[in-house]
Design an enzyme around this catalytic site. Structure first.
Site, PDB file in Angstrom:
ATOM      1  N   ASP A   9      -0.200   0.987  -0.188  1.00 42.85           N
ATOM      2  CA  ASP A   9      -0.164   2.254  -0.686  1.00 42.85           C
ATOM      3  C   ASP A   9       0.882   2.481   1.036  1.00 42.85           C
ATOM      4  O   ASP A   9       0.550   2.563   2.403  1.00 42.85           O
ATOM      5  CB  ASP A   9      -1.366   3.494  -0.266  1.00 42.85           C
ATOM      6  CG  ASP A   9      -0.849   4.834   0.113  1.00 42.85           C
ATOM      7  OD1 ASP A   9       0.342   5.114  -0.122  1.00 42.85           O
ATOM      8  OD2 ASP A   9      -1.941   5.772  -0.471  1.00 42.85           O
ATOM      9  N   ASP A 104       5.735   4.315  -3.746  1.00 39.58           N
ATOM     10  CA  ASP A 104       5.213   3.999  -2.530  1.00 39.58           C
ATOM     11  C   ASP A 104       4.293   3.718  -2.290  1.00 39.58           C
ATOM     12  O   ASP A 104       3.030   3.669  -1.968  1.00 39.58           O
ATOM     13  CB  ASP A 104       5.637   5.659  -1.923  1.00 39.58           C
ATOM     14  CG  ASP A 104       4.441   6.692  -1.759  1.00 39.58           C
ATOM     15  OD1 ASP A 104       4.011   6.713  -3.432  1.00 39.58           O
ATOM     16  OD2 ASP A 104       4.490   6.838  -1.597  1.00 39.58           O
ATOM     17  N   GLU A 105       3.044   3.181  -4.294  1.00 40.74           N
ATOM     18  CA  GLU A 105       2.462   2.470  -3.883  1.00 40.74           C
ATOM     19  C   GLU A 105       2.204   1.528  -5.416  1.00 40.74           C
ATOM     20  O   GLU A 105       2.353   2.239  -5.773  1.00 40.74           O
ATOM     21  CB  GLU A 105       0.910   3.656  -3.934  1.00 40.74           C
ATOM     22  CG  GLU A 105       0.895   4.183  -5.029  1.00 40.74           C
ATOM     23  CD  GLU A 105      -0.339   5.480  -4.875  1.00 40.74           C
ATOM     24  OE1 GLU A 105      -1.903   5.092  -4.474  1.00 40.74           O
ATOM     25  OE2 GLU A 105      -0.102   6.287  -5.939  1.00 40.74           O
TER      26      GLU A 105
END
Length: 393
Positions: A9, A104-105
């Site tokens: 993350d 983003d993860e």
């Protein structure tokens, strides 16, 4: 072989990209989102801004009140996507089993990589180092035997953290027991409050309950699910190809709107956009959704089944308008949205080519023609008539 799952993350991703590219912002509270003097909301915040209680989805005006010194920046999604591609390129070097959750993860199954690249924590450290060196950004990683535990672990030591969940049922239970129930993925504020009202504050409290005791709070299915998660049980595999389950668009007005005609025009534009996305993806919707947010942030949603499944502008607009006209405008409207779900690649019912309304197939053909014209000459090449928001021309 015991699975090794990572959840990676990125830390305050949008804000971190802004601080990376603008050194003068480093160490300062940064808020990415709408300006505080307009109807904007917060998309992301730096860790310097979080100490003031600013969170994602908060109205920008409230964020400015909490931290007058915050720097507000509009989102630059092109730069964020570019940074995301660089981050995922790092992931792909370590395993082909990558499940993106957002820009983003992601989950990574590195079970098969351990023989060449080391243990789960060693691989996590290498990924973190590569991401920092190649993008200038930091990531937090959870290492565990399944997706639920890995995601929970990645949130425990932010920013730039690395958390390893122990293996074995007893060790996992002991790791989870002191954490609050809202750490469980999917337990939101309402469910957490309901659980606390019954004296269930910690995951350890859930571990001491059975389904019969918990069912009155969250239902029998929910009880079974929560108890399994409380013991760290999650058998889901990594999904490297994720199908989009819904499509939606919404608009927040700078000034609250009371004019039904204007709202209908905007709603039809949203339905057209969703329709174009459905056709581009080659899918049909079985359910249409209307979303209205009143002045004061109270939000309602309404839905209606589409029979047969549809992707043409005419059917989507007609359903959107029917849902809207069934509601009484009790307050000025702050936000309006339209969505489609239950997506399927095939129709479940035969089309009537000679229907009085021109037939669904003919509507789809016309909608696709409009797509091609707009794709070649621009989105304004064809506009609906002002007096007939449900038609083209």
């Amino acid at each position: 072989m015991q699975r090794t799952i990572l959840h990676v993350d990125m830390d305050a991703f949008f804000a971190a990209v802004e601080q990376r590219d603008r050194p003068e912002l480093r160490g300062r509270p940064v808020v990415v989102g709408g300006p505080p003097d307009k109807r904007g909301v917060v998309a992301a915040v730096s860790y310097e801004a979080r100490v003031f209680g600013i969170r994602s989805a908060m109205p920008s005006a409230e964020a400015a009140r909490r931290c007058p010194a915050a720097v507000f920046l509009p989102p630059d999604f092109a730069r964020y996507r570019q940074a995301s591609r660089a981050v995922f390129a790092v992931f792909d070097r370590y395993t082909p089993l990558v499940e993106p959750l957002s820009v983003d993860e992601a989950f990574l199954d590195v079970t098969g990589s351990r023989r060449l690249l080391g243990t789960g924590p060693e691989i996590a450290r290498r990924i973190k180092a590569d991401v920092r060196r190649e993008t200038g950004l930091t990531a937090s990683v959870g290492v565990a035997t399944n997706k639920f535990l890995a995601k929970l672990a990645s949130e425990l030591e932010k920013p730039d953290g690395l958390t390893l969940v122990p293996e074995g049922r007893a060790a996992i239970a002991a790791f989870l027991a002191p954490l609050t129930v809202d750490r469980i993925w999917g337990v939101g504020r309402v469910t957490a409050d309901a659980l606390r009202a019954r004296g269930v504050r910690l995951i350890g409290d859930l571990q001491r309950m059975n389904e019969e005791q918990l069912a009155p709070v969250v239902g029998r299915h929910g009880a079974r699910h929560l108890i399994r998660l409380a013991w760290g049980e999650d058998e889901r595999d990594i999904e490297t190809e994720r199908e989009e389950k819904s499509m939606s668009r919404e608009t927040t007005f700078e000034q609250d709107v009371t004019d039904p005609a204007r709202l209908e025009t905007v709603l039809c534009d949203l339905a057209d956009d969703v329709g174009a996305r459905l056709r581009a993806a080659g899918v049909f919707a079985t359910v249409a959704h209307l979303k209205l947010r009143w002045q004061g942030f109270e939000t309602i949603t309404r839905q209606r089944r589409l029979m047969p499944p549809a992707c043409d502008d005419f059917s989507l607009r007609e359903t959107a308008l029917a849902l809207f006209r069934a509601e009484t405008l009790v307050k000025p409207v702050r936000l309006i949205g339209f969505g489609a779900s239950g997506l399927t690649p095939v129709r479940s019912e035969q089309l009537d080519l000679f229907a009085a309304d021109g037939g669904r197939e003919r509507k789809e053909a016309l909608s696709r023609t409009v797509d091609r014209i707009r794709g070649r000459f621009g989105p304004d090449a064809i506009r609906r008539g002002a007096s007939r928001p449900g038609s083209i021309g």
